[in-house]
Enzyme design. Sequence first.
Site, PDB file in Angstrom:
ATOM      1  N   LYS A  26      65.442  20.982 -15.144  1.00  0.00           N
ATOM      2  CA  LYS A  26      65.698  22.411 -14.961  1.00  0.00           C
ATOM      3  C   LYS A  26      67.172  22.669 -14.610  1.00  0.00           C
ATOM      4  O   LYS A  26      68.040  22.277 -15.347  1.00  0.00           O
ATOM      5  CB  LYS A  26      64.723  22.955 -13.909  1.00  0.00           C
ATOM      6  CG  LYS A  26      63.275  22.474 -14.110  1.00  0.00           C
ATOM      7  CD  LYS A  26      62.706  22.958 -15.399  1.00  0.00           C
ATOM      8  CE  LYS A  26      61.365  22.448 -15.872  1.00  0.00           C
ATOM      9  NZ  LYS A  26      60.563  21.527 -15.193  1.00  0.00           N
ATOM     10  N   ARG A  30      66.538  -1.571 -16.158  1.00  0.00           N
ATOM     11  CA  ARG A  30      65.425  -0.902 -15.460  1.00  0.00           C
ATOM     12  C   ARG A  30      65.735  -0.816 -13.969  1.00  0.00           C
ATOM     13  O   ARG A  30      65.481   0.202 -13.327  1.00  0.00           O
ATOM     14  CB  ARG A  30      64.101  -1.656 -15.670  1.00  0.00           C
ATOM     15  CG  ARG A  30      63.026  -1.248 -14.653  1.00  0.00           C
ATOM     16  CD  ARG A  30      61.605  -1.551 -15.055  1.00  0.00           C
ATOM     17  NE  ARG A  30      61.377  -2.881 -15.518  1.00  0.00           N
ATOM     18  CZ  ARG A  30      61.327  -3.988 -14.736  1.00  0.00           C
ATOM     19  NH1 ARG A  30      61.504  -3.897 -13.435  1.00  0.00           N
ATOM     20  NH2 ARG A  30      61.097  -5.168 -15.275  1.00  0.00           N
ATOM     21  N   TYR A  78      53.375  23.552  -8.819  1.00  0.00           N
ATOM     22  CA  TYR A  78      53.481  23.378 -10.270  1.00  0.00           C
ATOM     23  C   TYR A  78      52.186  22.727 -10.778  1.00  0.00           C
ATOM     24  O   TYR A  78      51.664  21.791 -10.163  1.00  0.00           O
ATOM     25  CB  TYR A  78      54.711  22.497 -10.579  1.00  0.00           C
ATOM     26  CG  TYR A  78      54.761  22.024 -11.994  1.00  0.00           C
ATOM     27  CD1 TYR A  78      54.823  22.924 -13.062  1.00  0.00           C
ATOM     28  CD2 TYR A  78      54.728  20.669 -12.296  1.00  0.00           C
ATOM     29  CE1 TYR A  78      54.847  22.487 -14.363  1.00  0.00           C
ATOM     30  CE2 TYR A  78      54.759  20.224 -13.608  1.00  0.00           C
ATOM     31  CZ  TYR A  78      54.816  21.127 -14.638  1.00  0.00           C
ATOM     32  OH  TYR A  78      54.832  20.696 -15.930  1.00  0.00           O
ATOM     33  N   ASP A  91      60.020  20.637  -2.799  1.00  0.00           N
ATOM     34  CA  ASP A  91      60.437  20.689  -4.202  1.00  0.00           C
ATOM     35  C   ASP A  91      61.455  21.825  -4.316  1.00  0.00           C
ATOM     36  O   ASP A  91      61.117  22.997  -4.142  1.00  0.00           O
ATOM     37  CB  ASP A  91      59.203  20.944  -5.085  1.00  0.00           C
ATOM     38  CG  ASP A  91      59.545  20.940  -6.580  1.00  0.00           C
ATOM     39  OD1 ASP A  91      60.701  21.259  -6.933  1.00  0.00           O
ATOM     40  OD2 ASP A  91      58.651  20.645  -7.392  1.00  0.00           O
TER      41      ASP A  91
HETATM   42  C1  LIG Z   1      58.724  23.264  -9.639  1.00  0.00           C
HETATM   43  C2  LIG Z   1      58.507  22.099 -10.561  1.00  0.00           C
HETATM   44  N1  LIG Z   1      58.391  20.873 -10.047  1.00  0.00           N
HETATM   45  C3  LIG Z   1      58.194  19.797 -10.844  1.00  0.00           C
HETATM   46  C4  LIG Z   1      58.087  19.922 -12.212  1.00  0.00           C
HETATM   47  C5  LIG Z   1      57.850  18.696 -13.058  1.00  0.00           C
HETATM   48  O1  LIG Z   1      59.028  18.299 -13.696  1.00  0.00           O
HETATM   49  P1  LIG Z   1      59.125  17.577 -15.127  1.00  0.00           P
HETATM   50  O2  LIG Z   1      58.595  18.532 -16.149  1.00  0.00           O
HETATM   51  O3  LIG Z   1      60.581  17.272 -15.274  1.00  0.00           O
HETATM   52  O4  LIG Z   1      58.296  16.341 -15.054  1.00  0.00           O
HETATM   53  C6  LIG Z   1      58.209  21.177 -12.790  1.00  0.00           C
HETATM   54  C7  LIG Z   1      58.111  21.332 -14.247  1.00  0.00           C
HETATM   55  O5  LIG Z   1      58.080  22.413 -14.781  1.00  0.00           O
HETATM   56  C8  LIG Z   1      58.425  22.304 -11.932  1.00  0.00           C
HETATM   57  O6  LIG Z   1      58.522  23.536 -12.431  1.00  0.00           O
END
Ligand SMILES: Cc1ncc(COP(=O)(O)O)c(C=O)c1O
Length: 379
Positions: A195, A46, A98, A170
């Site tokens: 992604k 962990r 998001y 982000d």
């Molecule tokens: C721009 C963006 N940030 C964060 C996230 C969250 O990521 P996760 O689904 O890996 O938790 C997403 C998920 O689609 C996203 O599109």
Amino acid sequence: MGFATNAIHVGQEPDPATGSIVAPIYQTSTYVQEELGKNKGYDYARTNHPNRKALEKTLAKLEGGHAAYAFSSGMAAIDSVFRLLRPGDHVVLSEAVYGGVFRLTTQLLVHFGLEFSFVDTSSSDSVLAAMRANTRMLYVETPTNPTMRISDIAAIAKLATERNATLVVDNTFLSPYLQRPIELGAHIVVHSMTKYLNGHSDSTGGCVVLTRPEDTEKIYFIQRSAGAGLAPMDCFLVSRGLKTLAVRMLQHNANGIAVARHLDAHAKVRKVYYPGLASHPQHDIARKQQRGPGAMLSFDLGSLEAARRFLNQVKLCALAESLGGVESLISLPALMTHASMPKEVQERIGISEGLVRLSVGIEDVEDIIADLDQALLYV
Ligand SMILES: Cc1ncc(COP(=O)(O)O)c(C=O)c1O
């Protein structure tokens, strides 16, 4: 060394024990101690393990940060960044974040004394107007999901630095190959590695990339205390994916441009949202701060019924949440990724029921366009 060389080699040295060119997956929960208090750098998975350490080294290098930490999902990474704050602190966020970030902040973190304001961060003046004496963080997603609005990272970084706030960007939609927020002044970069960074739709993961030692210490403390660090197998998968990030992003970008132009000229499509089109309101900022417009785009088919007919006909493009994989993925944000956002907020930020989001994959672009064209016949 250049980006592609770093993506292949940094943190990915051959295994010293065997010479294996690819380091093994250390699928163990614990590490034996040579004697009390003496180990080889690892004690419990962990806290840390070799696959995570290797991946984190690559991530820090590619984003140009001082250190990086890998988490079990993008949301776990983002949650850890908000834990840098204290009750009474205020955050200004992009209004079209998001949906999961909207849910985390407005339905969970708000109960821990944090305050959140959502504004159109494509206007730096709106960001400034929303800042208060207790604003400690600016949280920007650019391009925004799914409306593809662009925020000027350098201008917002200046505001943050002048007011002693932390700018978090982000960078999921572009990856460090197409956008490097730290070079533009951001203090922290987050990703959903689910992604483009992994790129093969076979694991979830997230990361936080840091520029300041004080944040680095705190994020590592949060990672090992709260226990959402990424597991060995998933770290291995992301490390493998990163080795082809440069070539994948080049092809994603080229396919994205071709598909956006095609849809923009199509009679059945009302509007295309893509920063690579000259008609995009922040086209100039995108050109200034991005190496390319990327492969995420949205387009308006006018109504939920039209979108439904279209989405039920696509064959190559998979109707699925997520993005950034080698395969083209298509979705309806209003009913899928952004379903947790109240209708009035969706409407205010431009998520209509006919808005379709496409993550353009790296298949032959003629095949992607042919699939979209045959489905558009049903609109
Ligand atoms: C721009 C963006 N940030 C964060 C996230 C969250 O990521 P996760 O689904 O890996 O938790 C997403 C998920 O689609 C996203 O599109």
